[in-house]
Design a protein around this motif. Structure first.
Motif, mmCIF file in Angstrom:
data_model
loop_
_atom_site.group_PDB
_atom_site.id
_atom_site.type_symbol
_atom_site.label_atom_id
_atom_site.label_comp_id
_atom_site.label_asym_id
_atom_site.label_seq_id
_atom_site.Cartn_x
_atom_site.Cartn_y
_atom_site.Cartn_z
ATOM 1 N N GLY A 60 -3.119 3.536 -0.284
ATOM 2 C CA GLY A 60 -3.494 2.492 1.288
ATOM 3 C C GLY A 60 -4.143 3.251 2.373
ATOM 4 O O GLY A 60 -5.184 1.823 2.481
ATOM 5 N N ARG A 61 -4.570 3.975 2.330
ATOM 6 C CA ARG A 61 -5.834 4.210 2.862
ATOM 7 C C ARG A 61 -6.992 4.572 2.516
ATOM 8 O O ARG A 61 -8.005 3.465 2.896
ATOM 9 C CB ARG A 61 -5.447 5.854 3.122
ATOM 10 C CG ARG A 61 -5.088 6.187 4.147
ATOM 11 C CD ARG A 61 -5.100 7.632 4.914
ATOM 12 N NE ARG A 61 -4.727 8.826 3.857
ATOM 13 C CZ ARG A 61 -4.030 9.802 3.580
ATOM 14 N NH1 ARG A 61 -2.622 9.218 3.618
ATOM 15 N NH2 ARG A 61 -4.786 10.363 2.582
ATOM 16 N N ASP A 64 -2.164 6.496 9.752
ATOM 17 C CA ASP A 64 -2.098 7.575 8.954
ATOM 18 C C ASP A 64 0.019 7.491 8.519
ATOM 19 O O ASP A 64 0.694 8.632 8.022
ATOM 20 C CB ASP A 64 -1.522 8.837 10.477
ATOM 21 C CG ASP A 64 -0.858 7.431 11.829
ATOM 22 O OD1 ASP A 64 -0.528 6.206 11.911
ATOM 23 O OD2 ASP A 64 -0.674 8.212 12.544
ATOM 24 N N GLU A 65 0.113 6.025 8.714
ATOM 25 C CA GLU A 65 1.489 5.684 7.948
ATOM 26 C C GLU A 65 1.792 5.073 6.421
ATOM 27 O O GLU A 65 2.295 4.913 5.878
ATOM 28 C CB GLU A 65 1.756 4.509 8.656
ATOM 29 C CG GLU A 65 2.007 4.349 10.481
ATOM 30 C CD GLU A 65 2.940 3.599 11.033
ATOM 31 O OE1 GLU A 65 2.302 2.679 10.068
ATOM 32 O OE2 GLU A 65 2.423 3.776 12.216
ATOM 33 N N GLY A 123 0.577 -1.044 0.170
ATOM 34 C CA GLY A 123 -0.245 0.151 -0.057
ATOM 35 C C GLY A 123 0.980 1.598 0.103
ATOM 36 O O GLY A 123 0.665 2.072 -0.216
ATOM 37 N N GLN A 124 2.128 0.939 0.135
ATOM 38 C CA GLN A 124 2.942 1.746 0.108
ATOM 39 C C GLN A 124 3.472 3.158 -1.215
ATOM 40 O O GLN A 124 4.323 2.818 -1.467
ATOM 41 C CB GLN A 124 4.165 1.921 0.673
ATOM 42 C CG GLN A 124 4.116 1.573 2.394
ATOM 43 C CD GLN A 124 3.386 2.450 2.857
ATOM 44 O OE1 GLN A 124 3.128 3.644 2.911
ATOM 45 N NE2 GLN A 124 3.427 2.532 4.125
ATOM 46 N N THR A 161 -2.050 -7.290 5.912
ATOM 47 C CA THR A 161 -1.101 -6.337 6.555
ATOM 48 C C THR A 161 -1.599 -5.127 6.601
ATOM 49 O O THR A 161 -1.165 -3.711 7.540
ATOM 50 C CB THR A 161 0.333 -6.755 5.500
ATOM 51 O OG1 THR A 161 0.713 -7.956 5.312
ATOM 52 C CG2 THR A 161 1.185 -5.773 5.447
ATOM 53 N N ILE A 162 -1.833 -5.064 5.181
ATOM 54 C CA ILE A 162 -3.073 -2.791 5.273
ATOM 55 C C ILE A 162 -3.894 -2.924 6.149
ATOM 56 O O ILE A 162 -3.830 -1.978 7.166
ATOM 57 C CB ILE A 162 -3.472 -2.721 3.380
ATOM 58 C CG1 ILE A 162 -2.170 -3.070 2.843
ATOM 59 C CG2 ILE A 162 -4.018 -1.655 3.941
ATOM 60 C CD1 ILE A 162 -2.727 -2.566 0.953
#
Length: 327
Positions: free
Chosen positions: A299-300, A293-294, A162-163, A286-287
Motif C-alpha cells: 500500500g505504501r 503508517d496505516e 492496499g492492506q 482511497t489509498i
C-alpha cells in the motif's frame, strides 16, 4: 458516515465529509456567480458616468497580497442619480496578485473624466464598468467538481485497499527478463531524488533573485517593470521556469522507478490478486488519502507512486496555466 446515492452507498470518512461540504459550497457559489454575471452582461444598457475616484487597494490576507482596482463613479439612469464602485459584473470582486495589472485598469479611469458604464434595468444601483465576466465562477465550479469526484471515488472504493500481505520473495518466480528501469532501479531512485532536491533549491533561489531584480528596477525607475529576457527580471524567470520543469521531470522519473517497484511487489500478492489501484481510480484515491503508517509495504508503494505522478500533473497544470495567461 454512509450516504445513500441511488442504488449504491458512499462510505465517507470525516475528511471526506469536509471535502464534500467544501465541494458543494464551491459549486453553488460558482454557479450562482456565473448566473449573476451572465444576466448582468446580457441585460445591461450603456450610460454615461463620471469618475469620482480611482485607486488601487492593497488587500493583505496572511502571506498573500492581492490588489483590487477601486473606481468610484456617479451616473444617472431614468432620472435618478446613483454611485457605484463595481468594476466587473456579478457579486464577486476581481483581484490581482500583480499590482501593475490592477494599475493598468485604474489608469483608464482618471477622476473627473466621463466614461461608459453599464446598468441592469432590474438593478439600477449595481452598475459596472467593464462588460466581461470574471474567471472566478468557472474556477470555483471546476475546483468543486474535482473535489466532488475525489469524494465520490473515495466513497465508492474499498474500505481498506492496499492492506495486503506479501508472500516471501523466494516463493515468487522472477520474469525471464527485466526492463531497463528494473535493472537500474536503485540508481534511478537516487538520481531522481537528488535532481528533485537540486531543482527545488535552485527554483527558490531564482525566485529570490527575481524579487531583488524587480526591487532594483522598481527603485531605479518610476516606469512599469519590463521583463527583458537577459535582464535582472528575465534571467531569474527563465531559470525558475527551467528548474520548475526539472522538478516535474524528476518526479516523473521517480514515479517510473517507483511504479517498477510496485510491479515487483504485486507479483508477491497471493492469488486471486486484487484489482490494480492504477486501473481503478476509486481504490487509488482511497489509498492516497490513507496515512502511510496505516499501510503495509504494498500500500505504501502504491501511495508513493500515485502521489509522485499526481504532484507532477499538478505542477504541469500550473505551468500550462501560467503560459496560457502570459500569452
Amino acid at each position: 458516515m454512509e450516504l445513500p446515492v441511488g442504488i449504491t452507498t458512499l462510505h465517507l470518512s470525516r475528511k471526506s465529509v469536509y471535502l464534500l461540504v467544501l465541494a458543494v459550497a464551491l459549486i453553488g457559489a460558482g454557479g450562482y456567480s456565473h448566473v449573476q454575471q451572465k444576466q448582468a452582461v446580457g441585460d445591461a444598457v450603456a450610460v454615461q458616468a463620471t469618475v469620482d475616484n480611482a485607486r488601487v487597494e492593497r488587500l493583505d490576507a496572511g502571506r498573500d497580497i492581492d490588489y483590487e482596482p477601486e473606481i468610484e463613479y456617479t451616473y444617472e439612469y431614468r432620472g435618478e442619480t446613483y454611485t457605484s464602485e463595481q468594476v466587473f459584473p456579478g457579486p464577486t470582486i476581481r483581484t490581482y496578485s500583480d499590482r501593475s495589472n490592477a494599475q493598468s485598469i485604474v489608469r483608464s479611469y482618471e477622476p473627473g473624466t466621463t466614461v461608459r458604464a453599464y446598468v441592469r434595468p432590474s438593478a439600477p444601483g449595481d452598475a459596472f464598468l467593464i462588460r466581461e465576466r470574471t474567471p472566478w465562477p468557472a474556477r470555483a465550479v471546476a475546483t468543486g467538481g474535482v473535489l466532488l469526484c475525489i469524494v465520490v471515488l473515495a466513497g465508492l472504493g474499498s474500505k481498506h485497499p492496499g492492506q495486503y500481505e506479501l508472500r516471501p520473495e523466494h516463493e515468487v518466480r522472477s520474469p525471464p527478463s527485466r526492463t531497463w528501469v528494473e535493472r537500474n532501479n536503485e540508481r534511478i531512485r537516487r538520481l531522481s531524488k537528488r535532481a528533485l532536491l537540486v531543482c527545488f533549491v535552485a527554483f527558490w533561489l531564482s525566485m529570490v533573485g527575481l524579487f531583488f531584480g524587480v526591487l532594483s528596477l522598481s527603485n531605479s525607475s518610476a516606469r512599469p517593470v519590463e521583463a527583458d529576457l537577459l535582464g535582472p527580471v528575465g534571467l531569474p524567470l527563465l531559470a525558475g521556469a527551467a528548474f520548475w520543469v526539472g522538478m516535474i521531470l524528476s518526479l516523473c522519473l521517480y514515479g517510473l522507478q517507483s511504479f517498477s517497484r510496485y510491479r515487483r511487489l504485486r507479483r508477491r500478492l497471493s492469488e486471486p490478486k486484487p484489482p490494480s489501484p492504477f486501473r481503478h481510480p476509486s481504490r487509488l484515491v482511497t489509498i492516497l488519502g490513507t496515512e502511510s503508517d496505516e499501510l503495509p509495504e504494498y500500500g505504501r508503494r502504491v501511495r508513493v507512486t500515485g502521489w509522485a505522478f499526481l504532484i507532477a500533473t499538478g505542477m504541469t497544470a500550473v505551468l500550462v496555466q501560467i503560459l496560457y495567461t502570459a500569452s
